[in-house]
Design a protein around this motif. Structure first.
Motif, short mmCIF file in Angstrom:
data_model
loop_
_atom_site.label_atom_id
_atom_site.label_comp_id
_atom_site.label_asym_id
_atom_site.label_seq_id
_atom_site.Cartn_x
_atom_site.Cartn_y
_atom_site.Cartn_z
N THR A 153 0.85 -1.19 0.00
CA THR A 153 0.00 0.00 0.00
C THR A 153 0.89 1.24 0.00
O THR A 153 2.00 1.22 0.55
CB THR A 153 -0.92 0.04 1.23
OG1 THR A 153 -0.12 0.04 2.43
CG2 THR A 153 -1.85 -1.16 1.26
N VAL A 154 0.39 2.29 -0.65
CA VAL A 154 1.08 3.57 -0.68
C VAL A 154 0.04 4.64 -0.33
O VAL A 154 -1.04 4.66 -0.93
CB VAL A 154 1.69 3.88 -2.07
CG1 VAL A 154 2.42 5.22 -2.04
CG2 VAL A 154 2.63 2.77 -2.49
N GLU A 155 0.37 5.49 0.63
CA GLU A 155 -0.56 6.54 1.04
C GLU A 155 -1.01 7.37 -0.16
O GLU A 155 -0.19 7.86 -0.92
CB GLU A 155 0.09 7.47 2.07
CG GLU A 155 -0.02 6.98 3.48
CD GLU A 155 0.57 7.96 4.47
OE1 GLU A 155 0.37 9.17 4.32
OE2 GLU A 155 1.25 7.48 5.39
N GLY A 156 -2.33 7.51 -0.31
CA GLY A 156 -2.88 8.36 -1.36
C GLY A 156 -2.82 7.78 -2.76
O GLY A 156 -3.11 8.48 -3.71
N VAL A 157 -2.44 6.51 -2.88
CA VAL A 157 -2.33 5.90 -4.21
C VAL A 157 -3.28 4.72 -4.31
O VAL A 157 -3.26 3.83 -3.45
CB VAL A 157 -0.88 5.44 -4.51
CG1 VAL A 157 -0.82 4.68 -5.82
CG2 VAL A 157 0.06 6.63 -4.52
N ASP A 158 -4.11 4.73 -5.34
CA ASP A 158 -4.97 3.58 -5.64
C ASP A 158 -4.10 2.56 -6.37
O ASP A 158 -3.76 2.73 -7.54
CB ASP A 158 -6.14 4.03 -6.51
CG ASP A 158 -7.07 2.88 -6.88
OD1 ASP A 158 -6.76 1.72 -6.55
OD2 ASP A 158 -8.10 3.15 -7.51
N MET A 159 -3.71 1.50 -5.66
CA MET A 159 -2.76 0.54 -6.21
C MET A 159 -3.30 -0.25 -7.40
O MET A 159 -2.54 -0.94 -8.08
CB MET A 159 -2.29 -0.42 -5.11
CG MET A 159 -1.53 0.26 -3.97
SD MET A 159 -0.07 1.18 -4.54
CE MET A 159 1.08 -0.17 -4.85
N SER A 160 -4.60 -0.12 -7.69
CA SER A 160 -5.13 -0.81 -8.86
C SER A 160 -4.55 -0.24 -10.16
O SER A 160 -4.68 -0.86 -11.21
CB SER A 160 -6.67 -0.73 -8.89
OG SER A 160 -7.10 0.60 -9.10
N ILE A 161 -3.89 0.92 -10.08
CA ILE A 161 -3.23 1.47 -11.27
C ILE A 161 -2.21 0.46 -11.81
O ILE A 161 -1.98 0.37 -13.01
CB ILE A 161 -2.55 2.83 -10.98
CG1 ILE A 161 -1.94 3.43 -12.26
CG2 ILE A 161 -1.47 2.72 -9.92
CD1 ILE A 161 -2.92 3.79 -13.32
N PHE A 162 -1.62 -0.35 -10.91
CA PHE A 162 -0.60 -1.30 -11.33
C PHE A 162 -1.18 -2.60 -11.89
O PHE A 162 -0.44 -3.52 -12.20
CB PHE A 162 0.39 -1.56 -10.18
CG PHE A 162 1.13 -0.32 -9.80
CD1 PHE A 162 2.11 0.21 -10.62
CD2 PHE A 162 0.81 0.37 -8.63
CE1 PHE A 162 2.78 1.37 -10.29
CE2 PHE A 162 1.47 1.54 -8.29
CZ PHE A 162 2.45 2.04 -9.13
N ASP A 163 -2.51 -2.63 -12.02
CA ASP A 163 -3.16 -3.72 -12.75
C ASP A 163 -3.35 -3.34 -14.21
O ASP A 163 -3.77 -4.16 -15.02
CB ASP A 163 -4.54 -4.03 -12.14
CG ASP A 163 -4.43 -4.63 -10.75
OD1 ASP A 163 -3.45 -5.36 -10.50
OD2 ASP A 163 -5.31 -4.36 -9.92
N GLN A 164 -3.08 -2.08 -14.54
CA GLN A 164 -3.30 -1.55 -15.89
C GLN A 164 -2.12 -1.93 -16.81
O GLN A 164 -1.06 -2.32 -16.34
CB GLN A 164 -3.45 -0.03 -15.83
CG GLN A 164 -4.55 0.45 -14.89
CD GLN A 164 -5.91 -0.09 -15.28
OE1 GLN A 164 -6.27 -0.12 -16.45
NE2 GLN A 164 -6.66 -0.55 -14.29
N PRO A 165 -2.31 -1.74 -18.12
CA PRO A 165 -1.18 -1.96 -19.05
C PRO A 165 -0.03 -1.00 -18.73
O PRO A 165 -0.24 0.08 -18.17
CB PRO A 165 -1.79 -1.65 -20.42
CG PRO A 165 -3.26 -1.80 -20.24
CD PRO A 165 -3.56 -1.43 -18.82
N GLN A 166 1.17 -1.38 -19.12
CA GLN A 166 2.36 -0.59 -18.78
C GLN A 166 2.28 0.83 -19.31
O GLN A 166 2.71 1.77 -18.64
CB GLN A 166 3.62 -1.29 -19.31
CG GLN A 166 3.87 -2.66 -18.67
CD GLN A 166 3.98 -2.59 -17.16
OE1 GLN A 166 4.77 -1.82 -16.62
NE2 GLN A 166 3.20 -3.40 -16.46
N ASP A 167 1.72 1.02 -20.50
CA ASP A 167 1.60 2.37 -21.05
C ASP A 167 0.76 3.26 -20.14
O ASP A 167 1.08 4.44 -19.94
CB ASP A 167 0.98 2.33 -22.45
CG ASP A 167 1.93 1.75 -23.49
OD1 ASP A 167 3.14 1.63 -23.17
OD2 ASP A 167 1.48 1.44 -24.60
#
Length: 200
Positions: free
Chosen positions: A119-133
Motif C-alpha cells: 500500500t502507498v498513502e494516497g495511491v490507488d494501487m489498482s493502477i498497477f493492474d493496468q497496461p504498462q503504457d
C-alpha cells in the motif's frame, strides 16, 4: 543476527540473503561491489543507507521489511532487472521508478517491479493492474501535477430489491436534490455512474 557490525563478507560474493534476520539497521555493512542478488526482506529493517547498495545489483528484494520510503540509491541501479517491493506500507511513491525501465506488477515475485500486497498513502494501487503504457502515463501526469493526491472514491450500493438504492444514487447524482429523472423500475444487472465534485 541483530547486528552486522562484525560481519565481513567475501570480496567476490554474488548473492546474499538476509531475510528473516532481526536487524533494524544496515549501519557498518559494506556490500562487495560484485554482489548481484541482495535479499533484505527483513521485518524490522526501517531504512537502507543511500551508499549501501552496490551498482552491479541485478535483483533486490526488500518486500516485507519495515521501510516506509524507498532509498534514492535504488535509482542509480542501472543493471537492476527485478525489484521486489511486496508487502510494504509506503508513505510515498518516488517518481523516478519508471526510470529503471522495468515493467510493473502487483504479483508477488513477478517480473520487474513487484507491488504484491503493498500500500502507498494516497495511491490507488489498482493502477498497477493496468497496461504498462497506462502506468507510465499515470507517473507522468503525477509528475506534472506535482503529486496531487488522487481524490477519487468508488462506492458500491448493494441491497434487497426495491430498497431504494437507485433512488439514493439518483439523489446523489443530483447533489442531494430530488432526481430530475427517476423511472422507479428495477435495475437490471450493474449500472455505473460517475459524478465530479468541486471542493474548495
Amino acid at each position: 543476527m541483530t547486528s552486522l557490525a562484525d560481519v565481513v563478507l567475501p570480496p567476490n560474493l554474488q548473492e546474499l540473503c538476509l531475510g528473516g534476520q532481526l536487524l533494524t539497521s544496515l549501519d557498518g555493512m559494506q556490500f562487495p561491489p560484485t554482489l548481484k542478488i541482495l535479499s533484505l526482506d527483513i521485518p524490522l529493517l526501517a531504512s537502507i543507507p543511500n551508499s549501501a547498495l552496490p551498482a552491479e545489483l541485478r535483483e533486490l528484494y526488500i518486500g516485507g521489511s519495515h521501510l516506509s520510503t524507498l532509498p534514492d540509491s535504488i535509482r542509480s541501479l542501472k543493471k537492476i532487472e527485478k525489484l521486489e517491493l511486496s508487502m510494504l506500507k509506503l508513505a510515498e511513491l518516488p517518481d523516478w521508478l519508471p526510470e529503471l525501465g522495468l515493467p510493473f506488477t502487483r504479483e508477488m515475485n513477478g517480473e520487474g517491479i513487484c507491488f504484491g500486497d503493498t500500500t502507498v498513502e494516497g495511491v490507488d494501487m489498482s493502477i498497477f493492474d493496468q497496461p504498462q503504457d497506462a502506468i507510465l502515463q499515470w507517473f507522468e501526469e503525477r509528475k506534472q501535477q506535482g503529486e496531487t493526491p488522487l481524490n477519487e472514491i468508488k462506492v458500491v450500493f448493494l441491497g434487497d430489491g426495491e430498497a431504494g438504492k437507485s433512488h439514493t444514487i439518483a439523489r446523489l447524482l443530483n447533489d442531494g436534490g430530488k432526481p430530475v429523472e427517476y423511472f422507479g423500475s428495477v435495475t437490471t444487472g450493474i449500472v455505473v455512474h460517475h459524478k465530479d465534485y468541486d471542493l474548495d
